[in-house]
Design a protein around this motif. Structure first.
Motif, PDB file in Angstrom:
ATOM      1  N   ASN A  26     -26.808  53.594   5.130  1.00  0.00           N
ATOM      2  CA  ASN A  26     -27.995  53.005   5.769  1.00  0.00           C
ATOM      3  C   ASN A  26     -28.118  53.460   7.218  1.00  0.00           C
ATOM      4  N   PHE A  27     -26.996  53.511   7.921  1.00  0.00           N
ATOM      5  CA  PHE A  27     -26.990  53.981   9.313  1.00  0.00           C
ATOM      6  C   PHE A  27     -27.466  55.426   9.380  1.00  0.00           C
ATOM      7  N   LEU A  28     -26.911  56.280   8.526  1.00  0.00           N
ATOM      8  CA  LEU A  28     -27.278  57.696   8.554  1.00  0.00           C
ATOM      9  C   LEU A  28     -28.733  57.908   8.150  1.00  0.00           C
ATOM     10  N   LYS A  29     -29.238  57.128   7.199  1.00  0.00           N
ATOM     11  CA  LYS A  29     -30.657  57.216   6.835  1.00  0.00           C
ATOM     12  C   LYS A  29     -31.540  56.837   8.013  1.00  0.00           C
ATOM     13  N   ALA A  30     -31.128  55.827   8.750  1.00  0.00           N
ATOM     14  CA  ALA A  30     -31.927  55.367   9.889  1.00  0.00           C
ATOM     15  C   ALA A  30     -32.031  56.428  10.972  1.00  0.00           C
ATOM     16  N   ILE A  31     -30.981  57.200  11.172  1.00  0.00           N
ATOM     17  CA  ILE A  31     -31.027  58.207  12.236  1.00  0.00           C
ATOM     18  C   ILE A  31     -31.439  59.586  11.726  1.00  0.00           C
ATOM     19  N   SER A  32     -31.723  59.714  10.416  1.00  0.00           N
ATOM     20  CA  SER A  32     -32.012  61.027   9.850  1.00  0.00           C
ATOM     21  C   SER A  32     -33.428  61.522  10.126  1.00  0.00           C
ATOM     22  N   LEU A  91     -39.270  52.549  16.104  1.00  0.00           N
ATOM     23  CA  LEU A  91     -38.469  51.497  16.749  1.00  0.00           C
ATOM     24  C   LEU A  91     -38.238  50.331  15.796  1.00  0.00           C
ATOM     25  N   SER A  92     -39.243  50.028  14.995  1.00  0.00           N
ATOM     26  CA  SER A  92     -39.117  48.945  14.022  1.00  0.00           C
ATOM     27  C   SER A  92     -38.001  49.240  13.024  1.00  0.00           C
ATOM     28  N   ARG A  93     -37.939  50.475  12.545  1.00  0.00           N
ATOM     29  CA  ARG A  93     -36.876  50.856  11.601  1.00  0.00           C
ATOM     30  C   ARG A  93     -35.504  50.789  12.275  1.00  0.00           C
ATOM     31  N   GLY A 128     -30.459  47.420  13.085  1.00  0.00           N
ATOM     32  CA  GLY A 128     -29.546  46.885  14.102  1.00  0.00           C
ATOM     33  C   GLY A 128     -29.061  47.905  15.102  1.00  0.00           C
ATOM     34  N   LEU A 129     -29.841  48.977  15.312  1.00  0.00           N
ATOM     35  CA  LEU A 129     -29.426  50.021  16.244  1.00  0.00           C
ATOM     36  C   LEU A 129     -30.021  49.853  17.632  1.00  0.00           C
ATOM     37  N   VAL A 130     -31.186  49.209  17.721  1.00  0.00           N
ATOM     38  CA  VAL A 130     -31.812  48.960  19.022  1.00  0.00           C
ATOM     39  C   VAL A 130     -32.193  47.488  19.120  1.00  0.00           C
ATOM     40  N   LYS A 131     -32.328  47.040  20.360  1.00  0.00           N
ATOM     41  CA  LYS A 131     -32.757  45.658  20.582  1.00  0.00           C
ATOM     42  C   LYS A 131     -33.855  45.648  21.637  1.00  0.00           C
ATOM     43  N   PRO A 132     -34.846  44.775  21.431  1.00  0.00           N
ATOM     44  CA  PRO A 132     -35.960  44.676  22.375  1.00  0.00           C
ATOM     45  C   PRO A 132     -35.695  43.619  23.442  1.00  0.00           C
ATOM     46  N   ARG A 133     -36.377  43.805  24.568  1.00  0.00           N
ATOM     47  CA  ARG A 133     -36.374  42.804  25.635  1.00  0.00           C
ATOM     48  C   ARG A 133     -37.782  42.794  26.205  1.00  0.00           C
ATOM     49  N   ARG A 134     -38.387  41.612  26.222  1.00  0.00           N
ATOM     50  CA  ARG A 134     -39.752  41.495  26.726  1.00  0.00           C
ATOM     51  C   ARG A 134     -39.735  41.063  28.186  1.00  0.00           C
ATOM     52  N   SER A 173     -33.204  49.002  24.118  1.00  0.00           N
ATOM     53  CA  SER A 173     -31.905  49.558  24.462  1.00  0.00           C
ATOM     54  C   SER A 173     -31.062  49.635  23.194  1.00  0.00           C
ATOM     55  N   LEU A 174     -29.979  50.379  23.277  1.00  0.00           N
ATOM     56  CA  LEU A 174     -29.068  50.497  22.139  1.00  0.00           C
ATOM     57  C   LEU A 174     -28.294  49.198  21.975  1.00  0.00           C
ATOM     58  N   CYS A 175     -28.012  48.831  20.732  1.00  0.00           N
ATOM     59  CA  CYS A 175     -27.295  47.582  20.454  1.00  0.00           C
ATOM     60  C   CYS A 175     -25.798  47.690  20.683  1.00  0.00           C
ATOM     61  N   ASP A 176     -25.229  48.842  20.363  1.00  0.00           N
ATOM     62  CA  ASP A 176     -23.779  48.968  20.460  1.00  0.00           C
ATOM     63  C   ASP A 176     -23.377  50.427  20.613  1.00  0.00           C
ATOM     64  N   GLU A 177     -22.094  50.671  20.593  1.00  0.00           N
ATOM     65  CA  GLU A 177     -21.539  52.000  20.812  1.00  0.00           C
ATOM     66  C   GLU A 177     -21.752  52.973  19.657  1.00  0.00           C
ATOM     67  N   ARG A 178     -22.040  52.470  18.449  1.00  0.00           N
ATOM     68  CA  ARG A 178     -22.197  53.378  17.305  1.00  0.00           C
ATOM     69  C   ARG A 178     -23.236  54.451  17.572  1.00  0.00           C
ATOM     70  N   SER A 179     -24.392  54.037  18.089  1.00  0.00           N
ATOM     71  CA  SER A 179     -25.468  55.003  18.328  1.00  0.00           C
ATOM     72  C   SER A 179     -25.073  56.009  19.393  1.00  0.00           C
ATOM     73  N   THR A 180     -24.471  55.534  20.471  1.00  0.00           N
ATOM     74  CA  THR A 180     -24.052  56.441  21.537  1.00  0.00           C
ATOM     75  C   THR A 180     -23.027  57.437  21.014  1.00  0.00           C
ATOM     76  N   ARG A 181     -22.076  56.959  20.248  1.00  0.00           N
ATOM     77  CA  ARG A 181     -21.032  57.843  19.725  1.00  0.00           C
ATOM     78  C   ARG A 181     -21.605  58.884  18.778  1.00  0.00           C
ATOM     79  N   ILE A 182     -22.527  58.481  17.912  1.00  0.00           N
ATOM     80  CA  ILE A 182     -23.082  59.448  16.964  1.00  0.00           C
ATOM     81  C   ILE A 182     -23.969  60.455  17.689  1.00  0.00           C
ATOM     82  N   ILE A 183     -24.698  60.023  18.704  1.00  0.00           N
ATOM     83  CA  ILE A 183     -25.533  60.940  19.485  1.00  0.00           C
ATOM     84  C   ILE A 183     -24.646  61.965  20.185  1.00  0.00           C
ATOM     85  N   GLU A 184     -23.513  61.530  20.714  1.00  0.00           N
ATOM     86  CA  GLU A 184     -22.583  62.460  21.365  1.00  0.00           C
ATOM     87  C   GLU A 184     -22.068  63.502  20.372  1.00  0.00           C
TER      88      GLU A 184
END
Length: 126
Positions: free
Chosen positions: A39-45, A81-83, A88-94, A102-113
């Motif tokens: 699911n994570f990989l599909k979301a970033i694909s 952004l909705s996907r 659970g990869l990004v979080k909104p702030r109004r 912004s990113l929710c956690d380190e998973r996204s940063t690590r995979i982007i690296e």
């Protein structure tokens, strides 16, 4: 479940090795983890979602900033952004009428690296 030496590694790999002796509970856990990873990989694909994550890796951005950075319409950016939010990869702030992501956690940063190192990093051609 054992670990083995990985290619080019002197020490043991953190990757599991399943044998016929692996218990059902371990196999069930691995299946759950595989589903989460899938699911994570599909979301970033998707290119647009991957680019959003790249931009957010450097810090929080408003939807308007992302539209400009991506040269994309608001509807397209919001859909991606909705996907990412659903996964659970990004979080909104109004703040007033502006929504920042912004990113929710380190998973996204690590995979982007990793993606950057594998596909984007300039290589020395000798």
């Amino acid at each position: 479940m054992d670990t083995q030496n990985g290619p080019g590694n002197a020490g043991p790999s953190s990757l599991p090795v399943f044998t016929s002796d692996t218990c059902d509970a371990e196999l069930d856990e691995m299946m759950k983890n595989a589903e989460r990873a899938s699911n994570f990989l599909k979301a970033i694909s998707h290119e647009g979602r991957l680019m959003i994550l790249c931009h957010l890796a450097s810090g929080e951005k408003s939807v308007t900033e992302l539209e400009e950075l991506l040269s994309a319409r608001q509807a397209a950016v919001s859909q991606q952004l909705s996907r990412l939010r659903l996964e659970g990869l990004v979080k909104p702030r109004r703040e007033g009428k502006t929504i920042y992501y912004s990113l929710c956690d380190e998973r996204s940063t690590r995979i982007i690296e990793v993606v950057y190192d594998l596909f984007c990093k300039p290589t020395d051609v000798g």
